[in-house]
Design a protein around this motif. Structure first.
Motif, PDB file in Angstrom:
ATOM      1  N   PRO A  88       0.272  11.890   1.788  1.00 16.97           N
ATOM      2  CA  PRO A  88       0.933  12.606   2.737  1.00 16.97           C
ATOM      3  C   PRO A  88       2.186  12.394   3.256  1.00 16.97           C
ATOM      4  N   THR A  90       3.885  13.698   6.675  1.00 11.84           N
ATOM      5  CA  THR A  90       3.855  14.520   8.099  1.00 11.84           C
ATOM      6  C   THR A  90       5.027  14.212   8.878  1.00 11.84           C
ATOM      7  N   ASP A  95       0.408   8.994  11.158  1.00 14.38           N
ATOM      8  CA  ASP A  95      -0.455   9.925  10.723  1.00 14.38           C
ATOM      9  C   ASP A  95      -0.514   9.936   9.236  1.00 14.38           C
ATOM     10  N   ASP A  96       0.539   9.389   8.403  1.00 12.20           N
ATOM     11  CA  ASP A  96       0.306   9.354   7.159  1.00 12.20           C
ATOM     12  C   ASP A  96      -0.648   8.185   6.668  1.00 12.20           C
TER      13      ASP A  96
END
Length: 216
Positions: A88, A90, A95-96
């Motif tokens: 990810p 982001t 969030d990752d």
């Protein structure tokens, strides 16, 4: 005393001479059959005979490629797209990391994970060469993906520059592994968020903590 064909240590294959090349379709069928049996029966229920029958090949075809059951399982895990770590990006460290942790939670709560991991680790403990392959080809690439996420967090100023990435990775994975695999207990629905937030509370940049800002 007679040695079982499944426990006997197959000899490494003789180098192939000129002739018909190895059929890659057999490799795919064998690895797919291995993953299918692991999911349904666990590591203990997997035998070379069962893999050969499921894949529609002979046992020698398998042993020409992989010298033991453990070697076959390691190869199947490395090749499995289901086990591949997401990458990810982001723009947010939190969030990752949550995306990575949700993937880890999904894997470790799978019905087959505990049965596969415990048996495989036991065999790897007696085969240092195979254990090295497992670490370098399966575990290390997964850890490097997390390190990439952490490096971006450092570059964005979300994470202290002197953070020990290896220690952070262990903090992320360790609680999940202990709870799900070692203890055999279910993981909480918010396990990904909780483990991420514990790490960020410890290692997020000081200026964010001093200003009372939430972890990224």
């Amino acid at each position: 005393m007679t040695t079982s064909p499944e426990t006997a240590e197959p000899q490494d294959p003789v180098p192939r001479g000129p002739g018909r090349p190895r059929d890659a379709r057999h490799d795919e069928a064998i690895l797919a059959a291995t993953l299918e049996i692991l999911k349904e029966q666990g590591y203990g229920g997997l035998t070379i005979e069962r893999v050969a029958t499921t894949a529609g090949v002979g046992r020698p075809t398998i042993y020409r490629r992989w010298r033991s059951k453990a070697a076959l399982v390691v190869a199947a895990l490395v090749q499995s797209s289901r086990l591949a770590m997401p990458e990810p990006d982001t723009g947010s460290l939190r969030d990752d990391l949550i995306a990575v942790q949700r993937h880890q939670v999904e894997l470790m709560t799978g019905a087959d994970t505990r049965r596969v991991t415990a048996g495989l680790i036991a065999d790897l403990a007696t085969d240092p060469e195979l254990a090295e392959i497992y670490v370098t080809r399966y575990l290390a690439p997964r850890r490097e993906t997390v390190w990439t996420v952490l490096e971006r967090g450092v570059e964005r100023g979300e994470l202290d520059r002197d953070v020990d990435f290896a220690f952070v990775y262990d903090l992320l994975v360790g609680p999940l592994f202990m709870r799900a695999v070692v203890w055999g207990q279910p993981l909480a629905p918010d396990a990904a968020e909780r483990t991420t937030d514990v790490v960020l509370a410890a290692f997020a940049t000081t200026r964010r903590k001093c200003r009372g800002e939430p972890s990224p």
